[in-house]
Design a protein around this motif. Structure first.
Motif, PDB file in Angstrom:
ATOM      1  N   ALA A  12       0.843  -1.203   0.000  1.00  0.00           N
ATOM      2  CA  ALA A  12       0.000   0.000   0.000  1.00  0.00           C
ATOM      3  C   ALA A  12       0.876   1.250   0.000  1.00  0.00           C
ATOM      4  CB  ALA A  12      -0.978   0.001   1.175  1.00  0.00           C
ATOM      5  N   ASP A  13       1.900   1.229  -0.866  1.00  0.00           N
ATOM      6  CA  ASP A  13       2.886   2.298  -0.950  1.00  0.00           C
ATOM      7  C   ASP A  13       3.158   2.550  -2.427  1.00  0.00           C
ATOM      8  OD1 ASP A  13       4.889   4.120  -0.207  1.00  0.00           O
ATOM      9  OD2 ASP A  13       6.365   2.556   0.250  1.00  0.00           O
ATOM     10  N   LEU A  14       3.754   3.699  -2.727  1.00  0.00           N
ATOM     11  CA  LEU A  14       4.184   3.973  -4.096  1.00  0.00           C
ATOM     12  C   LEU A  14       5.375   4.924  -4.043  1.00  0.00           C
ATOM     13  CD1 LEU A  14       3.044   7.081  -4.825  1.00  0.00           C
ATOM     14  CD2 LEU A  14       0.937   5.827  -5.154  1.00  0.00           C
ATOM     15  N   ASN A  15       6.143   4.926  -5.140  1.00  0.00           N
ATOM     16  CA  ASN A  15       7.293   5.813  -5.219  1.00  0.00           C
ATOM     17  C   ASN A  15       7.734   5.919  -6.670  1.00  0.00           C
ATOM     18  OD1 ASN A  15       9.378   7.520  -4.369  1.00  0.00           O
ATOM     19  ND2 ASN A  15       9.826   6.226  -2.593  1.00  0.00           N
ATOM     20  N   ILE A  16       8.637   6.866  -6.923  1.00  0.00           N
ATOM     21  CA  ILE A  16       9.211   7.027  -8.255  1.00  0.00           C
ATOM     22  C   ILE A  16      10.726   6.925  -8.148  1.00  0.00           C
ATOM     23  CG2 ILE A  16       7.280   8.419  -9.054  1.00  0.00           C
ATOM     24  CD1 ILE A  16       9.155  10.880  -8.900  1.00  0.00           C
ATOM     25  N   ILE A  43      12.038   8.070 -16.229  1.00  0.00           N
ATOM     26  CA  ILE A  43      11.383   8.204 -14.931  1.00  0.00           C
ATOM     27  C   ILE A  43      10.477   6.995 -14.752  1.00  0.00           C
ATOM     28  CG2 ILE A  43       9.830   9.601 -13.505  1.00  0.00           C
ATOM     29  CD1 ILE A  43      10.765  12.048 -15.187  1.00  0.00           C
ATOM     30  N   ALA A  44      10.685   6.290 -13.647  1.00  0.00           N
ATOM     31  CA  ALA A  44       9.922   5.078 -13.361  1.00  0.00           C
ATOM     32  C   ALA A  44       9.064   5.301 -12.126  1.00  0.00           C
ATOM     33  CB  ALA A  44      10.875   3.909 -13.123  1.00  0.00           C
ATOM     34  N   GLY A  45       7.929   4.625 -12.091  1.00  0.00           N
ATOM     35  CA  GLY A  45       7.058   4.670 -10.927  1.00  0.00           C
ATOM     36  C   GLY A  45       6.544   3.286 -10.609  1.00  0.00           C
ATOM     37  N   MET A  46       6.296   3.054  -9.322  1.00  0.00           N
ATOM     38  CA  MET A  46       5.754   1.764  -8.895  1.00  0.00           C
ATOM     39  C   MET A  46       4.737   1.989  -7.781  1.00  0.00           C
ATOM     40  SD  MET A  46       7.647  -1.546  -7.134  1.00  0.00           S
ATOM     41  CE  MET A  46       8.543  -2.058  -8.614  1.00  0.00           C
ATOM     42  N   ALA A  47       3.623   1.286  -7.882  1.00  0.00           N
ATOM     43  CA  ALA A  47       2.625   1.267  -6.822  1.00  0.00           C
ATOM     44  C   ALA A  47       2.357  -0.179  -6.425  1.00  0.00           C
ATOM     45  CB  ALA A  47       1.328   1.931  -7.282  1.00  0.00           C
ATOM     46  N   HIS A  48       2.291  -0.431  -5.115  1.00  0.00           N
ATOM     47  CA  HIS A  48       1.935  -1.745  -4.579  1.00  0.00           C
ATOM     48  C   HIS A  48       0.464  -1.637  -4.161  1.00  0.00           C
ATOM     49  CE1 HIS A  48       3.259  -5.427  -2.088  1.00  0.00           C
ATOM     50  NE2 HIS A  48       1.940  -5.358  -2.015  1.00  0.00           N
ATOM     51  N   VAL A  49      -0.414  -1.968  -5.103  1.00  0.00           N
ATOM     52  CA  VAL A  49      -1.857  -1.788  -4.942  1.00  0.00           C
ATOM     53  C   VAL A  49      -2.452  -2.985  -4.211  1.00  0.00           C
ATOM     54  CG1 VAL A  49      -4.043  -1.548  -6.195  1.00  0.00           C
ATOM     55  CG2 VAL A  49      -1.984  -0.387  -7.039  1.00  0.00           C
ATOM     56  N   MET A  50      -3.151  -2.698  -3.106  1.00  0.00           N
ATOM     57  CA  MET A  50      -3.759  -3.765  -2.299  1.00  0.00           C
ATOM     58  C   MET A  50      -5.195  -4.090  -2.691  1.00  0.00           C
ATOM     59  SD  MET A  50      -2.683  -3.126   1.640  1.00  0.00           S
ATOM     60  CE  MET A  50      -3.796  -4.383   2.224  1.00  0.00           C
ATOM     61  N   LEU A  51      -5.959  -3.054  -3.029  1.00  0.00           N
ATOM     62  CA  LEU A  51      -7.396  -3.239  -3.247  1.00  0.00           C
ATOM     63  C   LEU A  51      -7.864  -2.472  -4.481  1.00  0.00           C
ATOM     64  CD1 LEU A  51      -8.500  -2.898   0.477  1.00  0.00           C
ATOM     65  CD2 LEU A  51      -8.538  -4.998  -0.883  1.00  0.00           C
ATOM     66  N   PRO A  52      -8.955  -2.932  -5.107  1.00  0.00           N
ATOM     67  CA  PRO A  52      -9.364  -2.341  -6.378  1.00  0.00           C
ATOM     68  C   PRO A  52     -10.002  -0.961  -6.307  1.00  0.00           C
ATOM     69  CG  PRO A  52     -10.804  -4.171  -5.793  1.00  0.00           C
ATOM     70  CD  PRO A  52      -9.701  -4.140  -4.786  1.00  0.00           C
ATOM     71  N   SER A  53     -10.692  -0.637  -5.220  1.00  0.00           N
ATOM     72  CA  SER A  53     -11.442   0.620  -5.220  1.00  0.00           C
ATOM     73  C   SER A  53     -11.481   1.275  -3.845  1.00  0.00           C
ATOM     74  CB  SER A  53     -12.878   0.358  -5.693  1.00  0.00           C
ATOM     75  OG  SER A  53     -13.666   1.516  -5.552  1.00  0.00           O
ATOM     76  N   SER A  54     -11.300   2.588  -3.830  1.00  0.00           N
ATOM     77  CA  SER A  54     -11.364   3.338  -2.573  1.00  0.00           C
ATOM     78  C   SER A  54     -12.797   3.468  -2.061  1.00  0.00           C
ATOM     79  CB  SER A  54     -10.739   4.723  -2.760  1.00  0.00           C
ATOM     80  OG  SER A  54     -11.448   5.446  -3.746  1.00  0.00           O
ATOM     81  N   ASP A  55     -13.773   3.027  -2.841  1.00  0.00           N
ATOM     82  CA  ASP A  55     -15.171   3.047  -2.397  1.00  0.00           C
ATOM     83  C   ASP A  55     -15.371   2.217  -1.125  1.00  0.00           C
ATOM     84  OD1 ASP A  55     -15.806   4.625  -4.560  1.00  0.00           O
ATOM     85  OD2 ASP A  55     -16.630   2.977  -5.753  1.00  0.00           O
ATOM     86  N   ILE A  56     -14.505   1.244  -0.908  1.00  0.00           N
ATOM     87  CA  ILE A  56     -14.646   0.374   0.263  1.00  0.00           C
ATOM     88  C   ILE A  56     -13.832   0.866   1.457  1.00  0.00           C
ATOM     89  CG2 ILE A  56     -15.170  -1.667  -1.132  1.00  0.00           C
ATOM     90  CD1 ILE A  56     -12.245  -2.573  -0.635  1.00  0.00           C
ATOM     91  N   ALA A  57     -13.143   1.997   1.302  1.00  0.00           N
ATOM     92  CA  ALA A  57     -12.272   2.513   2.367  1.00  0.00           C
ATOM     93  C   ALA A  57     -13.072   2.807   3.626  1.00  0.00           C
ATOM     94  CB  ALA A  57     -11.557   3.767   1.889  1.00  0.00           C
ATOM     95  N   ARG A  58     -12.523   2.392   4.751  1.00  0.00           N
ATOM     96  CA  ARG A  58     -13.156   2.651   6.041  1.00  0.00           C
ATOM     97  C   ARG A  58     -12.346   3.614   6.891  1.00  0.00           C
ATOM     98  NH1 ARG A  58     -14.682  -3.216   6.081  1.00  0.00           N
ATOM     99  NH2 ARG A  58     -16.896  -3.211   5.618  1.00  0.00           N
ATOM    100  N   GLU A  59     -11.088   3.838   6.500  1.00  0.00           N
ATOM    101  CA  GLU A  59     -10.232   4.718   7.287  1.00  0.00           C
ATOM    102  C   GLU A  59     -10.630   6.179   7.085  1.00  0.00           C
ATOM    103  OE1 GLU A  59      -7.494   3.382   3.757  1.00  0.00           O
ATOM    104  OE2 GLU A  59      -9.159   2.541   4.882  1.00  0.00           O
ATOM    105  N   ALA A  60     -10.392   6.999   8.091  1.00  0.00           N
ATOM    106  CA  ALA A  60     -10.751   8.425   8.035  1.00  0.00           C
ATOM    107  C   ALA A  60      -9.951   9.152   6.959  1.00  0.00           C
ATOM    108  CB  ALA A  60     -10.535   9.073   9.393  1.00  0.00           C
ATOM    109  N   THR A  61      -8.661   8.886   6.917  1.00  0.00           N
ATOM    110  CA  THR A  61      -7.803   9.463   5.888  1.00  0.00           C
ATOM    111  C   THR A  61      -7.374   8.336   4.962  1.00  0.00           C
ATOM    112  OG1 THR A  61      -6.982  11.097   7.465  1.00  0.00           O
ATOM    113  CG2 THR A  61      -5.701  10.781   5.450  1.00  0.00           C
ATOM    114  N   ILE A  62      -7.755   8.435   3.715  1.00  0.00           N
ATOM    115  CA  ILE A  62      -7.466   7.365   2.751  1.00  0.00           C
ATOM    116  C   ILE A  62      -5.979   7.343   2.403  1.00  0.00           C
ATOM    117  CG2 ILE A  62      -7.827   6.633   0.355  1.00  0.00           C
ATOM    118  CD1 ILE A  62     -10.686   7.454   0.582  1.00  0.00           C
ATOM    119  N   ASN A  63      -5.401   6.139   2.434  1.00  0.00           N
ATOM    120  CA  ASN A  63      -4.041   5.927   1.936  1.00  0.00           C
ATOM    121  C   ASN A  63      -4.163   5.795   0.417  1.00  0.00           C
ATOM    122  OD1 ASN A  63      -1.631   4.903   1.006  1.00  0.00           O
ATOM    123  ND2 ASN A  63      -1.507   3.233   2.479  1.00  0.00           N
ATOM    124  N   LEU A  64      -3.750   6.845  -0.306  1.00  0.00           N
ATOM    125  CA  LEU A  64      -3.925   6.873  -1.760  1.00  0.00           C
ATOM    126  C   LEU A  64      -3.251   5.711  -2.468  1.00  0.00           C
ATOM    127  CD1 LEU A  64      -3.485  10.700  -2.441  1.00  0.00           C
ATOM    128  CD2 LEU A  64      -5.615   9.403  -2.227  1.00  0.00           C
TER     129      LEU A  64
END
Length: 164
Positions: A12-16, A43-64
């Motif tokens: 659930a992280d990303l970087n360039i 320039i390269a970028g990588m995201a370690h995506v855990m879930l398909p949609s932020s619609d299911i987010a329950r946390e107060a501040t969404i981890n983009l």
């Protein structure tokens, strides 16, 4: 011997990365390791995506970085800020495995395939072509993405190392 900088990308992280640095993430099961590359600016970028949609987010501040629908735009913003151009971007993906077999699987248990589908849809929305992918199956993966040449190296216990 040339020492290359390795930038770790957590779950659930990303970087360039630039200047030949390597982006690396481990523990890709149902998660998707999504990579973007501007071959002109290197320039390269990588995201370690855990879930398909932020619609299911329950946390107060969404981890983009956690969701494909927020991680891909955030990754693009960071790359564009460094001079990358969206029309030159190329994508590669790995992961999205179905790690546990369950009889009568509901849609909610298809996390890996849904992650791949969601990432693919987001890339299509931005008109970014997917050059190659190593997704699905039931194996965990570790990936490294080279910011110098856009090569994605994929390692798994079952299949060893391959480059795409």
């Amino acid at each position: 011997m040339i020492q290359q900088t390795v930038i770790k990308v957590g779950m659930a992280d990303l970087n360039i990365a630039m200047d030949g640095a390597i982006l690396k993430t481990t523990g890709l099961g149902s998660c998707v390791g999504l990579t973007l590359f501007d071959p002109i600016r290197k320039i390269a970028g990588m995201a370690h995506v855990m879930l398909p949609s932020s619609d299911i987010a329950r946390e107060a501040t969404i981890n983009l970085a956690k969701y494909s629908d927020t991680a891909i735009p955030e990754l693009l913003d960071r790359m564009l800020a460094q001079g990358a151009r969206i029309e030159r971007m190329k994508a590669k993906m790995a992961g999205g495995a179905q790690m546990f077999a369950m009889s009568g699987q509901s849609e909610t248990m298809r996390i890996g395939p849904r992650n791949v589908e969601s990432c693919t849809a987001m890339l299509h929305r931005f008109r970014i072509p997917i050059l190659s992918q190593d997704t699905g199956g039931s194996v965990g993966r570790t990936i490294e993405f080279n910011s110098n040449n856009g090569i994605l190296s994929i390692r798994s216990v079952q299949f060893g190392i391959k480059e795409i």
